[in-house]
Design an enzyme around this catalytic site. Structure first.
Site, PDB file in Angstrom:
ATOM      1  N   ASP A  49       0.998  24.073  17.526  1.00 39.99           N
ATOM      2  CA  ASP A  49       0.936  24.648  16.185  1.00 39.99           C
ATOM      3  C   ASP A  49      -0.492  24.539  15.652  1.00 39.99           C
ATOM      4  O   ASP A  49      -1.444  24.595  16.425  1.00 39.99           O
ATOM      5  CB  ASP A  49       1.942  23.923  15.280  1.00 39.99           C
ATOM      6  CG  ASP A  49       2.556  24.840  14.233  1.00 39.99           C
ATOM      7  OD1 ASP A  49       1.823  25.258  13.313  1.00 39.99           O
ATOM      8  OD2 ASP A  49       3.757  25.133  14.323  1.00 39.99           O
ATOM      9  N   HIS A  86       1.102  24.307   8.217  1.00 38.95           N
ATOM     10  CA  HIS A  86       2.269  24.718   8.995  1.00 38.95           C
ATOM     11  C   HIS A  86       2.657  23.677  10.039  1.00 38.95           C
ATOM     12  O   HIS A  86       3.827  23.261  10.142  1.00 38.95           O
ATOM     13  CB  HIS A  86       1.961  26.062   9.657  1.00 38.95           C
ATOM     14  CG  HIS A  86       3.118  26.739  10.298  1.00 38.95           C
ATOM     15  ND1 HIS A  86       3.467  26.521  11.620  1.00 38.95           N
ATOM     16  CD2 HIS A  86       3.987  27.659   9.836  1.00 38.95           C
ATOM     17  CE1 HIS A  86       4.510  27.276  11.931  1.00 38.95           C
ATOM     18  NE2 HIS A  86       4.850  27.980  10.864  1.00 38.95           N
ATOM     19  N   ASN A 177      10.234  36.385  11.867  1.00 38.68           N
ATOM     20  CA  ASN A 177      10.634  36.675  10.487  1.00 38.68           C
ATOM     21  C   ASN A 177      10.493  38.139  10.114  1.00 38.68           C
ATOM     22  O   ASN A 177      10.185  38.465   8.966  1.00 38.68           O
ATOM     23  CB  ASN A 177       9.783  35.852   9.502  1.00 38.68           C
ATOM     24  CG  ASN A 177      10.046  34.371   9.597  1.00 38.68           C
ATOM     25  OD1 ASN A 177      10.930  33.933  10.320  1.00 38.68           O
ATOM     26  ND2 ASN A 177       9.277  33.587   8.873  1.00 38.68           N
ATOM     27  N   SER A 244      10.193  29.516  11.432  1.00 41.03           N
ATOM     28  CA  SER A 244       9.307  28.399  11.800  1.00 41.03           C
ATOM     29  C   SER A 244       9.896  27.065  11.398  1.00 41.03           C
ATOM     30  O   SER A 244       9.632  26.036  12.024  1.00 41.03           O
ATOM     31  CB  SER A 244       7.951  28.556  11.101  1.00 41.03           C
ATOM     32  OG  SER A 244       7.123  29.450  11.768  1.00 41.03           O
TER      33      SER A 244
END
Length: 321
Positions: A49, A86, A177, A244
């Site tokens: 990530d 994130h 998404n 996520s």
């Protein structure tokens, strides 16, 4: 290979200075109900990530190391700080430690290997992600968690994932998404669309598919993905929404499952066997498989079925006496 993948788009609902709770998503998948048996100790989850706030009080004892493959910090491989938020949020959902303050993750004693493959802008070259997967293999991670994706089917990325699975590593990916909540239309993001990965869609607290969650035939399971509370930058917390946020619930759940089943079977299970154990711990929600796959991860479902069976047997025995 100059194409870029990105963090799966997500919404920051709110930033919070302090917290002291078990997040609703962790509770929904029934993780606290099996913490008396396992909290994921000894299982390593590689989080590919944007890096991580490794000084966050809820995470610092869970991080066992990491590496930077991006252009942040002059490409210093030893600096895997998160400037985006994130990655820190994802890491907290997986394994924020249980210390009666802050938040707690699904597997609060699992190890976190921070593999920074997305930069401060949430973007990453495919070669960075591929290098990160190879690093996770070298470090003998048990699970790779990737809440990232892009529209391009990159053969080199696919091969790296297949190599990880050949090394008995479970690969968990956010589905994406771009959804429209219409099961008749398909939305694709890679690597979440690869058959070999565990593709995770999102549901809300009412157990309904999230409007944004991608739908297609490769969805494996769903997990909570709306207004998820977890760790964030500068020692803070935040509520974020997106697939996520759903994927790390499954990564944490697998850390618990690995401990449980390896103990019960008295041997390490293979990647296909572990996948089967995950699917056994899902509950269908009544929606199209394109939206929910096999259903929502529900870690106590097998125990509940055993209890029902035992009650029925007891009732039968009493009826014939």
């Amino acid at each position: 290979m100059e194409n870029f993948a990105h963090v799966i788009p997500y919404d920051v609902i709110a930033e919070i200075a302090q917290a002291n709770e078990v997040p609703a998503g962790v509770d929904l998948i029934q993780a606290p109900k099996i913490w008396h048996e396992t909290k994921g100790k000894g299982i390593t989850v590689a989080v590919l990530d944007t890096g991580c706030d490794h000084d966050h009080p809820d995470l610092q004892q869970r991080i066992i190391g990491g590496r930077n493959f991006t252009d942040d910090d002059d490409s210093d491989p030893t600096t895997f700080l998160d400037y985006n938020g994130h990655g820190t949020h994802v890491a907290g959902t997986i394994a924020a430690q249980q210390d009666n303050k802050g938040v707690v993750g699904v597997a609060p004693e699992a190890n976190l290997l921070i593999v920074k493959v997305l930069n401060r802008n949430g973007a990453g070259k495919y070669e960075w992600i591929i290098s990160g997967i190879h690093y996770a293999i070298e470090q003998k991670a048990d699970i790779i968690s990737m809440s990232l994706g892009g529209p391009i089917d990159a053969p080199e990325l696919h091969e790296a994932i297949k190599k990880a699975i050949a090394h008995n590593i479970l690969v968990v990916c956010a589905a994406g998404n771009e959804g429209d909540k219409d099961e008749s239309t398909d939305e694709f993001a890679y690597p979440g669309y690869y058959n070999e990965v565990i593709s995770v869609g999102s549901i809300n607290d009412k157990r309904h598919p999230s409007r944004f969650s991608n739908s297609h035939n490769e969805i494996d399971v769903v997990a909570p993905g709306e207004e998820i509370l977890s760790t964030y930058l500068n020692g803070k917390y935040a509520k974020l929404s997106g697939t996520s946020m759903a994927a790390p619930h499954v990564s944490g759940a697998l850390a618990l499952i690995i401990n449980l089943v390896n103990y019960r079977f008295q041997r390490p299970l293979s990647e296909p066997e572990l996948y089967a154990q995950l699917i056994k711990r899902t509950v269908p929600l009544g929606f199209s498989p394109k939206l929910e796959g096999n259903g929502v991860v529900y870690l106590t479902v097998l125990d509940q079925l055993v209890n029902v069976f035992e009650r029925e047997v007891k009732s039968f025995v009493l009826s014939v006496q």
